[in-house]
Design an enzyme around this catalytic site. Structure first.
Site, PDB file in Angstrom:
ATOM      1  N   SER A   1       0.822  -1.218   0.000  1.00 28.92           N
ATOM      2  CA  SER A   1       0.000   0.000   0.000  1.00 28.92           C
ATOM      3  C   SER A   1       0.852   1.262   0.000  1.00 28.92           C
ATOM      4  CB  SER A   1      -0.804   0.056   1.288  1.00 28.92           C
ATOM      5  OG  SER A   1      -2.060  -0.330   1.130  1.00 28.92           O
TER       6      SER A   1
ATOM      7  N   PRO B   1      -0.844  -2.334   8.109  1.00 28.84           N
ATOM      8  CA  PRO B   1       0.385  -2.541   8.879  1.00 28.84           C
ATOM      9  C   PRO B   1       1.375  -1.374   8.851  1.00 28.84           C
ATOM     10  CG  PRO B   1       0.472  -3.783   6.816  1.00 28.84           C
ATOM     11  CD  PRO B   1      -0.889  -3.149   6.874  1.00 28.84           C
ATOM     12  N   GLY B   2       1.128  -0.318   8.047  1.00 31.39           N
ATOM     13  CA  GLY B   2       1.976   0.869   8.223  1.00 31.39           C
ATOM     14  C   GLY B   2       2.658   1.418   6.972  1.00 31.39           C
TER      15      GLY B   2
ATOM     16  N   ASP C   1      -5.277   2.448  14.470  1.00 34.65           N
ATOM     17  CA  ASP C   1      -5.766   1.173  13.909  1.00 34.65           C
ATOM     18  C   ASP C   1      -5.777   0.147  15.030  1.00 34.65           C
ATOM     19  OD1 ASP C   1      -6.076  -1.277  12.330  1.00 34.65           O
ATOM     20  OD2 ASP C   1      -5.458  -0.054  10.617  1.00 34.65           O
TER      21      ASP C   1
ATOM     22  N   ASP D   1     -10.856   3.395  17.188  1.00 36.53           N
ATOM     23  CA  ASP D   1     -11.711   3.465  16.001  1.00 36.53           C
ATOM     24  C   ASP D   1     -11.440   4.799  15.291  1.00 36.53           C
ATOM     25  OD1 ASP D   1     -13.763   3.790  14.175  1.00 36.53           O
ATOM     26  OD2 ASP D   1     -15.308   2.991  15.505  1.00 36.53           O
TER      27      ASP D   1
ATOM     28  N   ASP E   1      -6.903   5.310   4.906  1.00 35.98           N
ATOM     29  CA  ASP E   1      -7.028   4.191   3.964  1.00 35.98           C
ATOM     30  C   ASP E   1      -7.961   3.133   4.559  1.00 35.98           C
ATOM     31  OD1 ASP E   1      -6.435   2.658   1.717  1.00 35.98           O
ATOM     32  OD2 ASP E   1      -4.576   1.849   2.524  1.00 35.98           O
TER      33      ASP E   1
ATOM     34  N   LYS F   1     -13.036   3.562  -1.414  1.00 36.73           N
ATOM     35  CA  LYS F   1     -13.171   2.209  -1.980  1.00 36.73           C
ATOM     36  C   LYS F   1     -14.439   2.147  -2.827  1.00 36.73           C
ATOM     37  CE  LYS F   1      -9.758   1.382   0.811  1.00 36.73           C
ATOM     38  NZ  LYS F   1      -8.391   1.265   0.383  1.00 36.73           N
TER      39      LYS F   1
END
Ligand SMILES: C[S@@+](CC[C@H](N)C(=O)[O-])C[C@H]1O[C@@H](n2cnc3c(N)ncnc32)[C@H](O)[C@@H]1O
Length: 366
Positions: free
Chosen positions: A198, A232-233, A250, A270, A286, A315
């Site tokens: 990403s 994951p970053g 996250d 959240d 994202d 999305k």
């Protein structure tokens, strides 16, 4: 005009209807790309008597025919590239592709700054690119000998696009109203230290939406960012490598280089409920959520004064992608207009985006 299902055919027409435009896009988005371009044109004035080429599913390009309306590349979301189409060669002879292509170029006025030979971004296109690599020097040499190539990156580009082995579409693009990248693809390489692929999405967004000056001015060491849906970053990593301090929100775990990075604070929370203690320079987001929900959240961050700039992903797994985008982006415009906020917003279906688009939103002085 009907198109052949197996490969696009443009009958025997050698000269396309006047004012035809060739647009590249991700395979599977041809309909969205054509529909959006036609809509942009119709907002200027109705399109009268122009027969449209039916987009071919998964061909990774579309052709639209307008009257004298102009298309604005930066305002198109699904088009990776915007080209004026001048000639279509429907039946290229295997043994001599050069002569008909040179003949078609000879009929065009003026000279060209650069020559780009291109193929669709599809598996078939990948096979064809071996041919274009061999063909490029032949065509380039011939055009140079004729004095048609000026090696000026600011002049009109000449494009020869091969949708398949048998045909070529010849067009030109204005460097001020198109993507400055072959096939409209701003490729990124995967940095080995980044925790997810990403990361290339945010790297591409920065390249596409911000010029060099803006990148230096707006992504500075010591700035503060919030990354919603950070794990994951990969996006967080793009920011910390520029010296920006990141609050990564996250419930999932951060990995690799950002897991215990001194500039990263990981909050298991959240993203829709998180409120920063003090305003950040940047918001990036994202999270996989409905586009309208993400748009509403980003709009409210600007209205609350919690950030100055944002890059976020919407999305689009649904069929009515344009309608979903209109509603999401329209919602942000309404929020910002009502609050009297001046801004610049751009959205693009980036090369590293799949069923999603990326949006850049920045507060401006006027
Ligand atoms: C596509 S991944 C993000 C990848 C990340 N941008 C990167 O570069 O590694 C989406 C993330 O959003 C997170 N997410 C989804 N809904 C969330 C929410 N309401 N609050 C916080 N995170 C959320 C998921 O846990 C997931 O890690």
């Amino acid at each position: 005009m009907q198109a052949n299902a197996a490969r696009p055919r443009y009958a025997e027409t050698k000269i396309p209807p006047k004012q035809s435009w060739l647009l590249y896009c991700r395979a599977g988005f041809e309909q969205d790309c054509a529909q959006e371009a036609l809509r942009q044109a119709k907002q200027q004035k109705p399109i009268v008597g122009a027969e449209q080429f039916a987009p071919v599913a998964d061909s990774a390009y579309a052709v639209v025919t307008l009257n004298d309306q102009l298309l604005n590349y930066r305002e198109l979301i699904f088009a990776r590239q915007l080209i004026r189409l001048h000639a279509i060669i429907a039946e290229l002879p295997e043994r001599d592709r050069l002569t008909p292509i040179l003949d078609a170029i000879a009929a065009l006025p003026g000279n060209f700054g650069t020559l780009w030979l291109e193929v669709p971004d599809t598996n078939e296109g990948k096979l064809l690119s071996a041919f274009t690599r061999r063909f490029q020097p032949l065509l380039e040499t011939a055009l140079r000998e004729q004095g048609r190539l000026t090696d000026d990156p600011y002049s009109v580009r000449l494009h020869v696009f091969f949708p398949d082995r048998h045909s070529a579409l010849i067009g030109s693009s204005d460097p001020g109203n198109s993507a400055n990248a072959i096939m409209g693809i701003v490729r990124q390489s995967m940095p080995p230290e980044a925790p997810s692929r990403s990361t290339m999405k945010l790297a591409e967004a920065i390249e596409v939406f911000m010029d060099r000056g803006e990148q230096t001015r707006l992504l500075r060491q010591g700035m503060q960012a919030v990354d919603l849906g950070a794990a994951p970053g990969g996006w967080t990593w793009q920011l910390v490598k520029r010296g920006i301090r990141v609050t990564a929100v996250d419930n999932g775990p951060l990995k690799g280089a950002v897991e215990s990075h001194p500039l990263v604070q990981h909050l298991k929370a959240d993203g829709f409920k998180y409120a920063p203690r003090k305003a950040a320079d940047w918001l990036v987001c994202d999270m996989v959520e409905k586009p309208s929900r993400v748009a509403n959240l980003v709009g409210s961050w600007f209205v609350s004064g919690w950030c100055k700039h944002a890059i976020f992903n919407l999305k689009l797994p649904m069929k009515q992608r344009l309608a979903a985008l209109d509603s999401a982006l329209g919602g942000i415009r309404n929020q910002l207009d009502e609050a009297g906020i001046n801004y610049r917003m751009m959205a693009k279906h980036l090369y590293h985006d799949r069923e999603e688009v990326t949006v850049y939103l920045s507060r401006t002085r006027h």
